[in-house]
Design a protein around this motif. Sequence first.
Motif, short mmCIF file in Angstrom:
data_model
loop_
_atom_site.label_atom_id
_atom_site.label_comp_id
_atom_site.label_asym_id
_atom_site.label_seq_id
_atom_site.Cartn_x
_atom_site.Cartn_y
_atom_site.Cartn_z
N ALA A 14 0.99 -1.25 0.02
CA ALA A 14 -0.04 -0.08 0.00
C ALA A 14 0.84 1.26 -0.09
N ASP A 15 1.97 1.29 0.70
CA ASP A 15 2.78 2.54 0.64
C ASP A 15 3.44 2.60 -0.67
N TYR A 16 3.82 1.65 -1.24
CA TYR A 16 4.40 1.52 -2.70
C TYR A 16 3.44 2.23 -3.57
N VAL A 17 2.22 1.68 -3.61
CA VAL A 17 1.19 2.06 -4.43
C VAL A 17 1.06 3.59 -4.15
N ASN A 18 0.76 4.07 -2.92
CA ASN A 18 0.49 5.64 -2.43
C ASN A 18 1.85 6.40 -2.91
N GLU A 19 2.91 5.96 -2.76
CA GLU A 19 4.24 6.66 -3.09
C GLU A 19 3.99 6.86 -4.72
N HIS A 20 3.72 6.08 -5.42
CA HIS A 20 3.46 6.15 -7.23
C HIS A 20 2.44 7.28 -7.25
N ILE A 21 1.29 7.31 -6.58
CA ILE A 21 0.10 8.14 -6.55
C ILE A 21 0.84 9.62 -6.16
N LEU A 22 1.43 9.72 -4.97
CA LEU A 22 1.82 11.02 -4.57
C LEU A 22 3.00 11.51 -5.59
N PHE A 71 -8.49 1.97 -10.32
CA PHE A 71 -8.32 3.22 -10.72
C PHE A 71 -8.10 4.17 -9.58
N VAL A 72 -6.96 5.22 -9.96
CA VAL A 72 -6.75 5.96 -8.92
C VAL A 72 -8.23 7.18 -8.52
N ALA A 73 -8.49 7.08 -7.36
CA ALA A 73 -9.52 7.91 -6.87
C ALA A 73 -9.27 9.66 -7.27
N GLU A 74 -10.21 10.37 -7.25
CA GLU A 74 -10.30 11.76 -7.60
C GLU A 74 -9.56 12.14 -5.99
N GLN A 75 -9.86 12.03 -5.07
CA GLN A 75 -9.25 12.63 -3.72
C GLN A 75 -8.01 11.76 -3.26
N ALA A 76 -7.54 11.02 -3.97
CA ALA A 76 -6.41 9.92 -3.63
C ALA A 76 -5.27 10.81 -2.97
N LYS A 77 -4.82 11.68 -3.59
CA LYS A 77 -3.55 12.22 -2.85
C LYS A 77 -3.87 13.05 -1.40
N ARG A 78 -4.87 13.46 -1.25
CA ARG A 78 -5.68 14.04 0.11
C ARG A 78 -5.64 13.03 0.89
N ILE A 80 -4.13 9.95 1.18
CA ILE A 80 -2.74 9.51 1.41
C ILE A 80 -2.26 10.21 2.54
N LYS A 81 -2.04 11.51 2.18
CA LYS A 81 -1.44 12.56 2.86
C LYS A 81 -1.98 12.45 4.32
N LYS A 82 -3.28 12.56 4.42
CA LYS A 82 -3.81 12.60 5.77
C LYS A 82 -3.29 11.39 6.59
N GLN A 83 -3.63 10.23 5.84
CA GLN A 83 -3.22 8.92 6.64
C GLN A 83 -1.96 8.74 6.97
N GLN A 84 -0.88 9.11 5.82
CA GLN A 84 0.48 9.06 6.19
C GLN A 84 1.00 10.05 7.28
N ARG A 85 0.42 11.08 7.17
CA ARG A 85 0.95 12.22 7.98
C ARG A 85 0.71 11.91 9.50
N GLU A 86 -0.87 11.29 9.87
CA GLU A 86 -0.94 10.96 11.03
C GLU A 86 -0.04 9.69 11.45
N ARG A 87 0.19 8.75 10.73
CA ARG A 87 1.09 7.61 11.08
C ARG A 87 2.39 8.01 11.17
N GLU A 126 6.63 19.12 -7.32
CA GLU A 126 6.19 20.10 -6.66
C GLU A 126 5.29 19.64 -5.72
N ASP A 127 5.38 20.48 -4.46
CA ASP A 127 4.59 20.03 -3.35
C ASP A 127 3.08 20.82 -3.59
N GLU A 128 2.15 19.91 -3.50
CA GLU A 128 0.70 20.03 -3.58
C GLU A 128 -0.05 20.41 -2.36
#
Length: 128
Positions: A14-22, A71-78, A80-87, A126-128
């Motif tokens: 999941a981290d691997y997939v998340n990184e590809h999306i981010l 498929f990558v969801a519309e709000q995927a980056k948001r 991912i960032k929320k979950q990984q930031r908390e972790r 670029e940071d989003e």
Amino acid sequence: MEFKSKDAIYMQIADYVNEHILLGRWAVNEKIPSVRELAADLQVNPNTVMRTYEHLQQSGVIFNKRGIGFFVAEQAKRHIKKQQRERFLDRDLPEFFRNMYLLGISPDEIAARYQAYLNENYTDHEDE
């Protein structure tokens, strides 16, 4: 991909997939590798990748088009960032601070190394 013993393999995938999306390697509404493709690429059991995809789907990171794939969801980056930031803030940062203290590493040294790391590794990101 090399797996660490600390986290479950499906979470590491999941981290691997998340990184590809981010990093923008897999864009919003873009089809991601099939369960079998990713399992073959990472040399893991397809059931493990399916568990990863189910987890990411429940988290709002990916969605399934039945018969077509994931498929990558519309709000995927948001999401991912929320979950990984908390972790990171809850689990990783306290350990990092502990090591800084024990090793006598100053915040200024960390800031300088962080900037050098960004310059070397993410000049086109670029940071989003």
